[in-house]
Scaffold this active site. Structure first.
Site, PDB file in Angstrom:
ATOM      1  N   LYS A  79       1.471   4.150  -2.739  1.00  0.00           N
ATOM      2  CA  LYS A  79       1.071   5.533  -2.445  1.00  0.00           C
ATOM      3  C   LYS A  79       2.246   6.470  -2.769  1.00  0.00           C
ATOM      4  O   LYS A  79       2.043   7.599  -3.204  1.00  0.00           O
ATOM      5  CB  LYS A  79       0.664   5.702  -0.970  1.00  0.00           C
ATOM      6  CG  LYS A  79      -0.625   5.045  -0.550  1.00  0.00           C
ATOM      7  CD  LYS A  79      -1.870   5.545  -1.273  1.00  0.00           C
ATOM      8  CE  LYS A  79      -2.433   6.852  -0.789  1.00  0.00           C
ATOM      9  NZ  LYS A  79      -3.729   7.183  -1.472  1.00  0.00           N
ATOM     10  N   TYR A  81       0.851  -1.194   0.000  1.00  0.00           N
ATOM     11  CA  TYR A  81       0.000   0.000   0.000  1.00  0.00           C
ATOM     12  C   TYR A  81       0.890   1.249   0.000  1.00  0.00           C
ATOM     13  O   TYR A  81       0.765   2.121  -0.863  1.00  0.00           O
ATOM     14  CB  TYR A  81      -0.918  -0.026   1.230  1.00  0.00           C
ATOM     15  CG  TYR A  81      -1.603   1.294   1.518  1.00  0.00           C
ATOM     16  CD1 TYR A  81      -2.679   1.727   0.741  1.00  0.00           C
ATOM     17  CD2 TYR A  81      -1.178   2.127   2.567  1.00  0.00           C
ATOM     18  CE1 TYR A  81      -3.298   2.945   1.003  1.00  0.00           C
ATOM     19  CE2 TYR A  81      -1.797   3.333   2.830  1.00  0.00           C
ATOM     20  CZ  TYR A  81      -2.854   3.739   2.051  1.00  0.00           C
ATOM     21  OH  TYR A  81      -3.474   4.948   2.306  1.00  0.00           O
TER      22      TYR A  81
HETATM   23  N1  LIG Z   1      -8.278   5.774   6.165  1.00  0.00           N
HETATM   24  C1  LIG Z   1      -7.110   6.322   6.542  1.00  0.00           C
HETATM   25  O1  LIG Z   1      -6.734   6.314   7.731  1.00  0.00           O
HETATM   26  C2  LIG Z   1      -6.256   6.977   5.524  1.00  0.00           C
HETATM   27  C3  LIG Z   1      -6.597   6.978   4.179  1.00  0.00           C
HETATM   28  N2  LIG Z   1      -5.801   7.623   3.265  1.00  0.00           N
HETATM   29  C4  LIG Z   1      -6.188   7.675   1.857  1.00  0.00           C
HETATM   30  O2  LIG Z   1      -7.466   8.294   1.774  1.00  0.00           O
HETATM   31  C5  LIG Z   1      -8.169   7.836   0.630  1.00  0.00           C
HETATM   32  C6  LIG Z   1      -9.572   7.448   1.013  1.00  0.00           C
HETATM   33  O3  LIG Z   1      -9.525   6.429   1.987  1.00  0.00           O
HETATM   34  P1  LIG Z   1     -10.865   5.812   2.587  1.00  0.00           P
HETATM   35  O4  LIG Z   1     -11.990   6.740   2.347  1.00  0.00           O
HETATM   36  O5  LIG Z   1     -10.528   5.382   3.958  1.00  0.00           O
HETATM   37  O6  LIG Z   1     -11.021   4.514   1.675  1.00  0.00           O
HETATM   38  P2  LIG Z   1     -12.356   3.750   1.217  1.00  0.00           P
HETATM   39  O7  LIG Z   1     -11.958   2.353   0.916  1.00  0.00           O
HETATM   40  O8  LIG Z   1     -13.450   3.970   2.187  1.00  0.00           O
HETATM   41  O9  LIG Z   1     -12.746   4.507  -0.138  1.00  0.00           O
HETATM   42  C7  LIG Z   1     -12.082   4.308  -1.338  1.00  0.00           C
HETATM   43  C8  LIG Z   1     -13.095   4.124  -2.444  1.00  0.00           C
HETATM   44  O10 LIG Z   1     -12.410   3.936  -3.693  1.00  0.00           O
HETATM   45  C9  LIG Z   1     -13.040   2.873  -4.388  1.00  0.00           C
HETATM   46  N3  LIG Z   1     -12.185   2.255  -5.387  1.00  0.00           N
HETATM   47  C10 LIG Z   1     -11.222   1.310  -5.200  1.00  0.00           C
HETATM   48  N4  LIG Z   1     -10.709   0.932  -6.380  1.00  0.00           N
HETATM   49  C11 LIG Z   1     -11.329   1.656  -7.354  1.00  0.00           C
HETATM   50  C12 LIG Z   1     -11.243   1.690  -8.781  1.00  0.00           C
HETATM   51  N5  LIG Z   1     -10.419   0.882  -9.452  1.00  0.00           N
HETATM   52  N6  LIG Z   1     -12.035   2.547  -9.441  1.00  0.00           N
HETATM   53  C13 LIG Z   1     -12.904   3.355  -8.773  1.00  0.00           C
HETATM   54  N7  LIG Z   1     -13.047   3.344  -7.444  1.00  0.00           N
HETATM   55  C14 LIG Z   1     -12.270   2.514  -6.720  1.00  0.00           C
HETATM   56  C15 LIG Z   1     -13.388   1.906  -3.254  1.00  0.00           C
HETATM   57  O11 LIG Z   1     -14.265   0.876  -3.656  1.00  0.00           O
HETATM   58  P3  LIG Z   1     -14.104  -0.597  -2.957  1.00  0.00           P
HETATM   59  O12 LIG Z   1     -14.386  -0.371  -1.510  1.00  0.00           O
HETATM   60  O13 LIG Z   1     -15.101  -1.432  -3.651  1.00  0.00           O
HETATM   61  O14 LIG Z   1     -12.674  -1.015  -3.187  1.00  0.00           O
HETATM   62  C16 LIG Z   1     -13.974   2.870  -2.240  1.00  0.00           C
HETATM   63  O15 LIG Z   1     -15.327   3.164  -2.501  1.00  0.00           O
HETATM   64  C17 LIG Z   1      -7.316   6.705   0.037  1.00  0.00           C
HETATM   65  O16 LIG Z   1      -6.577   7.212  -1.030  1.00  0.00           O
HETATM   66  C18 LIG Z   1      -6.367   6.332   1.168  1.00  0.00           C
HETATM   67  O17 LIG Z   1      -5.147   5.871   0.659  1.00  0.00           O
HETATM   68  C19 LIG Z   1      -4.682   8.289   3.650  1.00  0.00           C
HETATM   69  C20 LIG Z   1      -4.312   8.316   4.956  1.00  0.00           C
HETATM   70  C21 LIG Z   1      -5.049   7.656   6.003  1.00  0.00           C
HETATM   71  C1  LIG Z   2      -2.504  -3.054  16.137  1.00  0.00           C
HETATM   72  C2  LIG Z   2      -3.800  -2.463  16.513  1.00  0.00           C
HETATM   73  C3  LIG Z   2      -4.002  -2.188  17.922  1.00  0.00           C
HETATM   74  C4  LIG Z   2      -4.731  -2.229  15.563  1.00  0.00           C
HETATM   75  C5  LIG Z   2      -6.074  -1.588  15.708  1.00  0.00           C
HETATM   76  C6  LIG Z   2      -6.211  -0.269  15.048  1.00  0.00           C
HETATM   77  C7  LIG Z   2      -5.812  -0.250  13.579  1.00  0.00           C
HETATM   78  C8  LIG Z   2      -6.855  -0.972  12.766  1.00  0.00           C
HETATM   79  C9  LIG Z   2      -5.613   1.211  13.096  1.00  0.00           C
HETATM   80  C10 LIG Z   2      -4.698   2.011  14.019  1.00  0.00           C
HETATM   81  C11 LIG Z   2      -3.883   2.981  13.142  1.00  0.00           C
HETATM   82  C12 LIG Z   2      -4.563   2.883  11.798  1.00  0.00           C
HETATM   83  C13 LIG Z   2      -3.917   3.414  10.564  1.00  0.00           C
HETATM   84  C14 LIG Z   2      -4.247   2.895   9.317  1.00  0.00           C
HETATM   85  C15 LIG Z   2      -5.180   1.726   9.226  1.00  0.00           C
HETATM   86  C16 LIG Z   2      -5.905   1.327  10.523  1.00  0.00           C
HETATM   87  C17 LIG Z   2      -4.970   1.408  11.710  1.00  0.00           C
HETATM   88  C18 LIG Z   2      -3.789   0.470  11.509  1.00  0.00           C
HETATM   89  C19 LIG Z   2      -3.573   3.372   8.049  1.00  0.00           C
HETATM   90  C20 LIG Z   2      -2.533   2.319   7.683  1.00  0.00           C
HETATM   91  C21 LIG Z   2      -4.564   3.511   6.891  1.00  0.00           C
HETATM   92  C22 LIG Z   2      -3.919   3.989   5.622  1.00  0.00           C
HETATM   93  C23 LIG Z   2      -2.904   5.045   5.773  1.00  0.00           C
HETATM   94  O1  LIG Z   2      -2.628   5.739   4.812  1.00  0.00           O
HETATM   95  C24 LIG Z   2      -2.172   5.202   7.031  1.00  0.00           C
HETATM   96  C25 LIG Z   2      -2.981   4.769   8.246  1.00  0.00           C
HETATM   97  C26 LIG Z   2      -2.177   4.874   9.522  1.00  0.00           C
HETATM   98  C27 LIG Z   2      -2.993   4.553  10.745  1.00  0.00           C
END
Ligand SMILES: NC(=O)C1=CN([C@@H]2O[C@H](COP(=O)(O)OP(=O)(O)OC[C@H]3O[C@@H](n4cnc5c(N)ncnc54)[C@H](OP(=O)(O)O)[C@@H]3O)[C@@H](O)[C@H]2O)C=CC1
Ligand SMILES: CC(C)=CCC[C@@H](C)[C@H]1CC[C@H]2C3=C(CC[C@]12C)[C@@]1(C)CCC(=O)C[C@@H]1CC3
Length: 350
Positions: free
Chosen positions: A147, A143
């Site tokens: 990214k 991942y």
């Molecule tokens: N959540 C976090 O803590 C963090 C997230 N990010 C970034 O933020 C962004 C959003 O994350 P988040 O909202 O949590 O993710 P989600 O999985 O909730 O949302 C992503 C969406 O993109 C869709 N998708 C995946 N593949 C495709 C494709 N080929 N074409 C069109 N749509 C697609 C997914 O569909 P499906 O679910 O069916 O795959 C989903 O609906 C991502 O870029 C992630 O890398 C960055 C830092 C932290």
């Molecule tokens: C090991 C443990 C106690 C896990 C429970 C919590 C985790 C599911 C989250 C805690 C920090 C989160 C996190 C992400 C995913 C979910 C956690 C690991 C990311 C890897 C999601 C995608 C990103 O871009 C960075 C995030 C960092 C923090």
């Protein structure tokens, strides 16, 4: 918001996901005309025009990009999965496809949702600044690897004719998330949340989704020829770093699960996670094993990783609009149904 943004057409790629849905709501409130592109449909809203398709396919993207002022790209496969091929295809190849298609159709602005993890390789980061932190040379998972490639491609595409910016959020939490709270609750139900990895004193950023959305919208509003934000990356955080295990405890106890208490040594768990990952890889031609502890998860839970959002403040006037307490309150309220003492009725249809 600049008055001229009212009625501007934007496309939210990944708009049916967690962040995407919050972004759409805020854009609508601010008067933008919102279109969504996603591979799946998760909600309905008569104010939004939906396009269902794969961002890797030019023919799917083109119709959605016609006449668009700004594209927000927040689509990604689930970060905690381990599907190398899918990450490369969607995050890297797919993002290059978005850039090319935008340029072909004449879209001039692209805001990428990157991640602060692009600079994280398991070693502590304290108040990390964009200009001081190189990309991770040994990313801990596919991942993160993709990214990094994605962010580099987007920032390199910035030109006098196509303006790009990358927002790097960290540890996003909030209502509608299918990751942080649901995974923590699932682990708690399986008895895996009794443990604290390390001494419990590692400080991290968790960022309320409303602040991440705010950062994205400011970026779009400031993305013009000659703006200092063009071609740059920005950390967007709550600016309230907190002990990782204090945050997890607030989530768990807020839903009536016990707080983690038993300390386990960080290095031992990290080595175990590396071994489990290696065994899973060795056996992958025969069976699929998904270890619940990966080196990335152990590192995230046991090291410092918090970032400065000073550059976003300077260049686009960013400051958090929700405190951590407000974010936690809104989040916990929305996950009441996952609480330990909630009785779920199963209706049997015979
Ligand atoms: N959540 C976090 O803590 C963090 C997230 N990010 C970034 O933020 C962004 C959003 O994350 P988040 O909202 O949590 O993710 P989600 O999985 O909730 O949302 C992503 C969406 O993109 C869709 N998708 C995946 N593949 C495709 C494709 N080929 N074409 C069109 N749509 C697609 C997914 O569909 P499906 O679910 O069916 O795959 C989903 O609906 C991502 O870029 C992630 O890398 C960055 C830092 C932290
Ligand atoms: C090991 C443990 C106690 C896990 C429970 C919590 C985790 C599911 C989250 C805690 C920090 C989160 C996190 C992400 C995913 C979910 C956690 C690991 C990311 C890897 C999601 C995608 C990103 O871009 C960075 C995030 C960092 C923090």
């Amino acid at each position: 918001m600049a008055a001229s943004m009212k009625g501007r057409k934007c496309l939210v790629i990944g708009g049916c996901g967690f962040l995407g849905q919050h972004l759409c709501e805020a854009l609508l409130e601010k008067g933008w005309s919102v279109q969504v592109f996603d591979i799946r449909s998760t909600f309905e809203d008569s104010r939004i025009k939906f396009f269902i398709g794969d961002l890797c396919k030019k023919e799917d993207l083109k119709p959605a990009l016609e006449g668009v002022y700004c594209v927000f790209h927040c689509a990604s496969p689930a970060p905690l999965s381990n599907n190398k091929t899918l990450f490369y295809k969607v995050n890297y190849e797919g993002t290059k496809n978005i850039i090319e298609t935008c340029q072909e159709v004449g879209v001039k602005r692209l805001v990428l949702t990157s991640s602060a993890s692009v600079v994280y390789e398991g070693k502590g980061i304290r108040n990390g600044k964009e200009e001081e932190l190189p990309y991770a040379s040994k990313p801990l998972d596919y991942y993160t690897e993709t990214k990094i490639l994605q962010e580099k491609a987007v920032l390199a595409a910035n030109s006098d004719d196509f303006y790009t910016v990358a927002i790097r959020p960290h540890g996003i939490f909030g209502p509608k998330d299918l990751q942080l709270v649901p995974i923590a609750v699932d682990m708690a139900k399986k008895g895996k949340m009794k443990y604290i990895i390390g001494d419990g004193k590692n400080v991290v950023d968790f960022t309320y989704v409303g602040n991440v959305v705010h950062g994205h919208i400011l970026a779009a509003e400031n993305l013009n020829l000659g703006s200092p934000i063009c071609g740059k990356a920005y950390h967007i955080t709550n600016a309230e770093p907190i002990f990782f295990w204090t945050f997890m405890t607030r989530i768990l106890t807020g839903l009536d699960y016990p707080a983690p208490r038993i300390h386990l040594p960080y290095t031992l768990l990290y080595i175990l996670a590396v071994i489990m990952q290696f065994v899973a890889w060795l056996l992958s031609p025969f069976i699929t094993i998904t270890p619940s502890l990966t080196p990335m998860k152990v590192a995230l839970a046991g090291t410092d990783h918090f970032y400065s959002s000073e550059r976003a403040k300077q260049d686009m006037g960013y400051k958090p609009i929700y405190t951590l307490d407000q974010g936690l309150k809104l989040t916990l309220e929305s996950y009441r149904h996952l609480g330990k003492n909630v009785i779920t009725r199963v209706i049997k249809i015979t």
